[in-house]
Design a protein around this motif. Structure first.
Motif, short mmCIF file in Angstrom:
data_model
loop_
_atom_site.label_atom_id
_atom_site.label_comp_id
_atom_site.label_asym_id
_atom_site.label_seq_id
_atom_site.Cartn_x
_atom_site.Cartn_y
_atom_site.Cartn_z
N GLN A 125 1.13 -12.49 -4.53
CA GLN A 125 1.05 -12.24 -3.68
C GLN A 125 1.29 -12.71 -1.89
O GLN A 125 0.80 -11.60 -1.30
N VAL A 126 1.40 -13.26 -1.34
CA VAL A 126 1.62 -13.84 -0.59
C VAL A 126 3.14 -13.28 -0.28
O VAL A 126 3.01 -12.53 1.06
N LEU A 127 4.42 -13.09 -1.44
CA LEU A 127 5.46 -12.06 -1.25
C LEU A 127 5.50 -10.76 -0.46
O LEU A 127 5.84 -10.17 0.12
N VAL A 128 4.27 -10.22 -1.52
CA VAL A 128 4.82 -8.96 -1.57
C VAL A 128 3.63 -8.01 0.01
O VAL A 128 4.02 -7.16 0.62
N ILE A 129 3.00 -9.10 0.98
CA ILE A 129 2.81 -8.07 1.99
C ILE A 129 4.14 -8.35 2.71
O ILE A 129 4.12 -7.58 3.89
N PHE A 130 5.27 -9.87 2.43
CA PHE A 130 6.48 -8.82 3.21
C PHE A 130 7.50 -8.25 2.89
O PHE A 130 8.62 -7.76 3.73
N ILE A 131 7.36 -7.87 1.35
CA ILE A 131 8.29 -7.43 0.81
C ILE A 131 7.54 -6.32 -0.06
O ILE A 131 7.46 -6.02 -1.05
N PRO A 132 6.84 -4.74 0.73
CA PRO A 132 5.98 -4.25 0.10
C PRO A 132 7.02 -2.81 -1.30
O PRO A 132 6.77 -1.88 -0.50
N SER A 133 7.09 -3.91 -1.73
CA SER A 133 8.74 -2.94 -2.85
C SER A 133 7.28 -3.82 -4.27
O SER A 133 8.69 -4.89 -4.98
N HIS A 134 7.10 -2.76 -5.43
CA HIS A 134 7.53 -3.54 -6.20
C HIS A 134 9.09 -3.88 -7.55
O HIS A 134 8.93 -4.46 -7.76
N ALA A 135 10.00 -2.27 -6.98
CA ALA A 135 11.05 -2.97 -7.69
C ALA A 135 11.29 -3.88 -7.50
O ALA A 135 12.20 -4.43 -7.53
N GLY A 136 11.40 -3.44 -5.88
CA GLY A 136 12.60 -4.52 -5.29
C GLY A 136 12.18 -5.97 -5.27
O GLY A 136 12.45 -6.59 -5.73
N LEU A 137 10.92 -6.13 -5.07
CA LEU A 137 10.21 -7.47 -5.57
C LEU A 137 10.25 -8.21 -6.68
O LEU A 137 10.73 -9.69 -6.99
N GLY A 138 10.47 -6.99 -7.91
CA GLY A 138 10.04 -7.62 -9.42
C GLY A 138 11.62 -8.05 -9.55
O GLY A 138 12.36 -9.24 -9.98
#
Length: 455
Positions: A125-138
């Motif tokens: 939930q911290v990382l998603v702020i900086f990597i706002p891509s569901h597929a990319g972060l996954g």
């Protein structure tokens, strides 16, 4: 009533085509053009103001599309394309891997599998702020976090549940849905994120973290999971290649610029998202020059920024425009006005309308496998509904924007869910079975926080 019937028939056609696997852009565009064509055919009302009309109503149908395309490319579309360009360059230089490396050691220090599961979820939930891509972060988490979780005795499906919910909320001023919601509400994205979104989403995140602990442990016991070395050997494919750890600062630069030079801190300097992304990319180019010592290689790599922008236009900006064409069709055919009048006559209050709209969006996201497709289709309708309810647009759009992602996270056709399930060699249905309970809790807490927010 005629408008509602026509809108219902076209909406059923749109949902049917989406369920059959048709691309959302042409389906939404077709639905919107068809609704506007029916508006003209039944003489329900004008499509364009007198100043902008082509003076031929059937040409006005396509002029609406042209006007929306022009306005979105110059505004929100450019912003999202700049974000995508920056994200593409971050992926190229490996900055996302460096950012995760900052969290890797603390994660490895946690020995209890289910405590680690909770901590890992909070990290995402911290990382998603900086990597706002569901597929990319996954995908990033599958080669970084997934092996760590498995080594400590977490079951593959429990790990996939946490990774699958990494972007269960579109979070932060770099998210496309957040930017769309902020612009619709007439707010700066940083102000929307800090003052409106965070107070609601923090309790939701904490509730989902606790739910993961309880639900995944229950599922593991129910399915008789037992850790064995063979499971570990099958997934031990961690990618150790990453740039220097200082590169972890790069994904943070845009957030610092956007929030630091925003009305939140009463800054006299104005910083929009597009400018922040361009500055941040130039900073990354400087980092790359000192690492590679090759001006040509660095200059050539800058083309990846534009490549990311082009891909975002194809995938997302086109979706926004087509979604707005469909929403425009619903408005022009008179369906929204009729429904608002019916709701008024039925005595629907703000709370009831928010609940109905939020669940419609969550269902749409589930059927489409895309939070963007659902939200972009309905966001344009919220100012009119908010005006009827006599509330601020942000009061209506905030719970809708948050709820949309929940539907996507439990959809077995969502790109991120399909991708991580494929890597783990399991069915997407097995993954969404594990994400369903946390998302149900998220929906309940979202509605509770909405009524607290209204109160």
């Amino acid at each position: 009533m005629l408008g509602v019937i026509l809108a219902l028939l076209v909406t059923v056609l749109v949902i049917y085509m989406l369920a059959k696997g048709y691309k959302p852009q042409p389906v939404l565009l077709l639905g919107g053009l068809l609704l506007m064509g029916l508006t003209v055919a039944f003489d329900i009302g004008p499509l364009l103001p007198e100043k902008t009309t082509t003076n031929f109503e059937f040409f006005d149908i396509f002029k609406v599309f042209s006007d929306l395309l022009s306005s979105r490319l110059a505004g929100l579309g450019l912003t999202l394309m700049a974000i995508a360009g920056f994200s593409r360059y971050m992926d190229h230089v490996g900055a996302s891997k460096a950012l995760f490396a900052v969290f890797e050691r603390p994660l490895k220090a946690v020995r209890s599998p289910y405590i680690l599961l909770v901590v890992s979820f909070l990290v995402t939930q911290v990382l998603v702020i900086f990597i706002p891509s569901h597929a990319g972060l996954g995908m990033l988490l599958m080669v970084t976090m997934y092996p760590i979780l498995i080594r400590t005795g977490v079951s593959p499906l429990s790990a996939l549940a946490v990774i699958g919910t990494c972007q269960f909320i579109d979070h932060g001023p770099g998210s496309g849905n957040v930017i769309m919601a902020a612009k619709t509400a007439g707010l700066d994205p940083a102000v929307y994120f800090v003052h409106h979104q965070l107070p609601v989403t923090i309790p939701i995140i904490l509730a989902v973290a606790v739910t993961h602990f309880i639900a995944q442990r229950w599922w593991d016991k129910r399915e008789g999971f037992v850790f064995n070395q063979e499971t570990l050997d099958n997934i031990d494919h961690n990618d150790h290649s990453r740039p220097p750890l200082i590169y972890a600062l790069l994904p943070v630069v845009p957030l610092v610029l956007i929030i630091g030079f925003s009305p939140i801190f009463h800054s006299s300097i104005k910083m929009d998202v597009t400018t922040a992304m361009i500055i941040s990319t130039i900073v990354a180019l400087v980092f790359e020059y000192f690492r590679l010592k090759s001006a040509k290689a660095v200059m050539d790599s800058f083309m990846l920024f534009f490549e990311g922008m082009g891909k975002q236009f194809v995938l997302v900006v086109s979706l926004i425009v087509c979604g707005e064409v469909f929403a425009n069709g619903l408005l022009k055919v008179g369906a929204v006005d009729t429904l608002i009048t019916a709701a008024q006559n039925a005595g629907f209050g703000v709370g009831a309308m928010i609940i109905v709209m939020s669940f419609i969006l969550a269902l749409a996201a589930f059927l489409m496998g895309s939070g963007n497709a659902a939200f972009f289709s309905f966001a344009a309708l919220t100012p009119k509904i908010a005006a009827f309810l006599k509330v601020d647009v942000v009061t209506l759009i905030l719970p809708m924007q948050i709820m949309t992602s929940f539907g996507r996270t439990v959809s077995p056709i969502t790109a991120a869910i399909v991708a991580i399930a494929g890597i783990a060699n399991v069915s997407p249905f097995q993954v969404v079975k594990r994400t369903a309970i946390p998302m149900a809790v998220a929906a309940i807490v979202n509605l509770i926080m909405t009524f607290v927010y209204l109160g």
